[in-house]
Design a protein around this motif. Structure first.
Motif, PDB file in Angstrom:
ATOM      1  N   THR A  46       0.834  -1.201   0.000  1.00  7.67           N
ATOM      2  CA  THR A  46       0.000   0.000   0.000  1.00  7.67           C
ATOM      3  C   THR A  46       0.869   1.252   0.000  1.00  7.67           C
ATOM      4  OG1 THR A  46      -0.201  -0.163   2.434  1.00  7.67           O
ATOM      5  CG2 THR A  46      -1.933  -1.199   1.108  1.00  7.67           C
ATOM      6  N   SER A  47       1.009   1.885   1.153  1.00  9.79           N
ATOM      7  CA  SER A  47       1.655   3.204   1.226  1.00  9.79           C
ATOM      8  C   SER A  47       3.121   3.195   0.824  1.00  9.79           C
ATOM      9  CB  SER A  47       1.513   3.765   2.650  1.00  9.79           C
ATOM     10  OG  SER A  47       2.109   2.890   3.593  1.00  9.79           O
ATOM     11  N   ALA A  48       3.829   2.093   1.043  1.00  4.57           N
ATOM     12  CA  ALA A  48       5.265   2.023   0.731  1.00  4.57           C
ATOM     13  C   ALA A  48       5.547   1.218  -0.531  1.00  4.57           C
ATOM     14  CB  ALA A  48       6.031   1.426   1.916  1.00  4.57           C
ATOM     15  N   HIS A  49       4.528   0.965  -1.332  1.00  3.78           N
ATOM     16  CA  HIS A  49       4.712   0.046  -2.461  1.00  3.78           C
ATOM     17  C   HIS A  49       5.786   0.520  -3.438  1.00  3.78           C
ATOM     18  CE1 HIS A  49       3.850  -3.056  -5.347  1.00  3.78           C
ATOM     19  NE2 HIS A  49       3.642  -2.147  -6.293  1.00  3.78           N
ATOM     20  N   GLU A  50       5.717   1.776  -3.870  1.00  7.70           N
ATOM     21  CA  GLU A  50       6.690   2.248  -4.857  1.00  7.70           C
ATOM     22  C   GLU A  50       8.110   2.193  -4.323  1.00  7.70           C
ATOM     23  OE1 GLU A  50       6.539   2.975  -8.089  1.00  7.70           O
ATOM     24  OE2 GLU A  50       4.510   2.157  -7.940  1.00  7.70           O
ATOM     25  N   GLN A  51       8.294   2.630  -3.090  1.00 10.24           N
ATOM     26  CA  GLN A  51       9.625   2.608  -2.492  1.00 10.24           C
ATOM     27  C   GLN A  51      10.164   1.179  -2.414  1.00 10.24           C
ATOM     28  OE1 GLN A  51       9.754   4.243   1.449  1.00 10.24           O
ATOM     29  NE2 GLN A  51      11.968   4.037   1.647  1.00 10.24           N
ATOM     30  N   VAL A  52       9.311   0.258  -2.003  1.00 11.92           N
ATOM     31  CA  VAL A  52       9.751  -1.124  -1.830  1.00 11.92           C
ATOM     32  C   VAL A  52      10.008  -1.799  -3.172  1.00 11.92           C
ATOM     33  CG1 VAL A  52       9.044  -3.408  -1.004  1.00 11.92           C
ATOM     34  CG2 VAL A  52       8.667  -1.390   0.426  1.00 11.92           C
ATOM     35  N   VAL A  53       9.101  -1.650  -4.115  1.00 10.38           N
ATOM     36  CA  VAL A  53       9.282  -2.352  -5.388  1.00 10.38           C
ATOM     37  C   VAL A  53      10.486  -1.816  -6.145  1.00 10.38           C
ATOM     38  CG1 VAL A  53       7.791  -0.935  -6.877  1.00 10.38           C
ATOM     39  CG2 VAL A  53       8.009  -3.381  -7.309  1.00 10.38           C
ATOM     40  N   GLU A  54      10.757  -0.525  -6.054  1.00  8.25           N
ATOM     41  CA  GLU A  54      11.939   0.020  -6.725  1.00  8.25           C
ATOM     42  C   GLU A  54      13.215  -0.503  -6.071  1.00  8.25           C
ATOM     43  OE1 GLU A  54      11.970   1.380  -9.438  1.00  8.25           O
ATOM     44  OE2 GLU A  54      10.321   2.759  -9.768  1.00  8.25           O
ATOM     45  N   ALA A  55      13.230  -0.608  -4.765  1.00  7.48           N
ATOM     46  CA  ALA A  55      14.406  -1.160  -4.079  1.00  7.48           C
ATOM     47  C   ALA A  55      14.606  -2.624  -4.438  1.00  7.48           C
ATOM     48  CB  ALA A  55      14.255  -0.998  -2.568  1.00  7.48           C
ATOM     49  N   GLU A  56      13.502  -3.380  -4.536  1.00  3.58           N
ATOM     50  CA  GLU A  56      13.612  -4.783  -4.891  1.00  3.58           C
ATOM     51  C   GLU A  56      14.102  -4.961  -6.327  1.00  3.58           C
ATOM     52  OE1 GLU A  56      10.288  -6.422  -1.701  1.00  3.58           O
ATOM     53  OE2 GLU A  56       9.811  -6.474  -3.837  1.00  3.58           O
ATOM     54  N   LEU A  57      13.634  -4.113  -7.221  1.00  7.35           N
ATOM     55  CA  LEU A  57      14.130  -4.166  -8.596  1.00  7.35           C
ATOM     56  C   LEU A  57      15.621  -3.833  -8.662  1.00  7.35           C
ATOM     57  CD1 LEU A  57      11.164  -2.565 -10.550  1.00  7.35           C
ATOM     58  CD2 LEU A  57      12.120  -4.838 -10.943  1.00  7.35           C
ATOM     59  N   ALA A  58      16.043  -2.827  -7.910  1.00  8.94           N
ATOM     60  CA  ALA A  58      17.471  -2.481  -7.887  1.00  8.94           C
ATOM     61  C   ALA A  58      18.303  -3.657  -7.373  1.00  8.94           C
ATOM     62  CB  ALA A  58      17.695  -1.243  -7.025  1.00  8.94           C
ATOM     63  N   PHE A  59      17.798  -4.324  -6.347  1.00 10.61           N
ATOM     64  CA  PHE A  59      18.486  -5.489  -5.782  1.00 10.61           C
ATOM     65  C   PHE A  59      18.572  -6.610  -6.817  1.00 10.61           C
ATOM     66  CE2 PHE A  59      18.079  -9.627  -3.638  1.00 10.61           C
ATOM     67  CZ  PHE A  59      19.186  -9.604  -2.799  1.00 10.61           C
ATOM     68  N   LEU A  60      17.471  -6.900  -7.491  1.00 11.40           N
ATOM     69  CA  LEU A  60      17.468  -7.973  -8.490  1.00 11.40           C
ATOM     70  C   LEU A  60      18.403  -7.652  -9.645  1.00 11.40           C
ATOM     71  CD1 LEU A  60      13.640  -8.761  -8.558  1.00 11.40           C
ATOM     72  CD2 LEU A  60      15.451 -10.198  -7.593  1.00 11.40           C
TER      73      LEU A  60
END
Length: 336
Positions: free
Chosen positions: A285-299
């Motif tokens: 929800t509220s942190a979705h963009e922050q989290v998904v972008e960090a996960e993409l950077a990690f991958l």
């Protein structure tokens, strides 16, 4: 360039049971294997993240555990930690055989109880006879059952806790003689018999199933399945995980708790930690963009051979801006 091919239904066998999965074909050779929470099926549990990974070029295999969702197995809604761990290993082996997938570039992604599973699976990976995980994302993972159980008990009445335990025992005894499962809701108000009554537990339906877009998701689990959770401690395996790990924690998480997961990040040899505000479901929800972008950077950093181009909207993402950083290490090489 991001892939445009749609997802397709596939199946693999785990312990004699046919498990259903969505395969999103990628175009960069890497594949992210995903599962929802303890009793959360693949669509509500993975869709928001799987679509973003797929758009970025990664292949995805998002599966249902045995006895849940579109996977086979009887009796229904009975979750077994051992069975779910076996399903993970079968999914990893199957992912390595998918067209266009490099078996050396597999990642695991999961949240909540399944976030603990993926740590345990990674600790046993790679296996000598098959592909293993090259990277792991554990999102709001439940890593220490006894600590989580004690914390959750503060939000429940003593009577409701006794009734839940009693129903679990009755269900286990009934299961031994072939009776159908006694189900309990995944979340409920204080004083009701439910798996969780923590302050952020009711957010699960709104976060994972907004406007009831997943009407087939049965938000209940066999009472017998709850008995083992209080003793499950997958975080103890953290020191044996040799692949890179991204651990995502939410500072106001009252369901899986932040601090046990932070402690795991400090113990794992190659862990990176992302802390965001919000409760257990904030990454949806509220942190979705922050989290998904960090996960993409990690991958990208650990699975991709090519550096993202400027045409990729996430190419300019700065992990440091999201408080995404390796856990600090002491001179002995252990995180502190």
């Amino acid at each position: 360039m991001p892939t445009s091919r749609e997802r397709e239904k596939v199946h693999f066998v785990s312990g004699g049971t046919r498990c259903a999965a969505w395969h999103y074909p990628g175009d960069n050779g890497a594949c992210v294997i995903m599962a929802g929470g303890f009793a959360v099926t693949k669509e509500p549990g993975t869709d928001p993240f799987a679509k973003r990974f797929h758009e970025a070029g990664f292949g995805v295999l998002a599966f249902d555990y045995r006895r849940f969702g579109e996977s086979g197995g009887q009796p229904r809604q009975v979750a077994s930690i051992r069975g779910q761990l076996a399903d993970w290993q079968a999914a990893i082996e199957f992912a390595g055989t998918l067209p266009g997938v490099d078996p050396a570039r597999l990642a695991g992604w999961a949240f909540s109880v399944s976030g603990g599973h993926v740590l345990r699976v990674a600790a046993r990976s790679p296996r000598p006879a098959g592909p293993g995980l090259a990277a792991v994302i554990a999102q709001t993972p439940n890593v220490d059952g006894p600590i989580v159980l004690r914390a959750a008990a503060r939000y429940q009445t003593s009577l409701a806790l006794l009734r839940l335990a009693g129903r679990g025992i009755l269900d286990a005894l009934g299961g031994a003689v072939g009776r159908p499962p006694l189900l309990v809701p995944l979340a409920g108000a204080r004083g009701t018999v439910a798996l969780l009554a923590t302050p952020d537990a009711p957010e699960g339906d709104r976060a994972l199933n907004p406007d009831n877009i997943h009407p087939d998701w049965q938000q209940a689990v066999a009472a017998r399945s709850t008995l083992a959770l209080g003793w499950y401690r997958p975080g103890r395996d953290a020191h044996r995980v040799r692949c890179p790990i991204l651990i995502v924690v939410c500072d106001q998480d009252r369901t899986a708790l932040a601090e046990p997961a932070v402690a795991v990040a400090r113990r794992a040899p190659h862990a990176e930690l992302l802390r965001v505000p919000g409760g257990h479901y904030a990454p949806f929800t509220s942190a979705h963009e922050q989290v998904v972008e960090a996960e993409l950077a990690f991958l990208r950093g650990h699975l991709s051979k090519a550096v993202p181009t400027a045409a990729d909207p996430a190419a300019d993402f700065d992990p440091a801006a999201a408080e995404f950083a390796p856990a600090a290490a002491d001179p002995r090489g252990r995180a502190r």
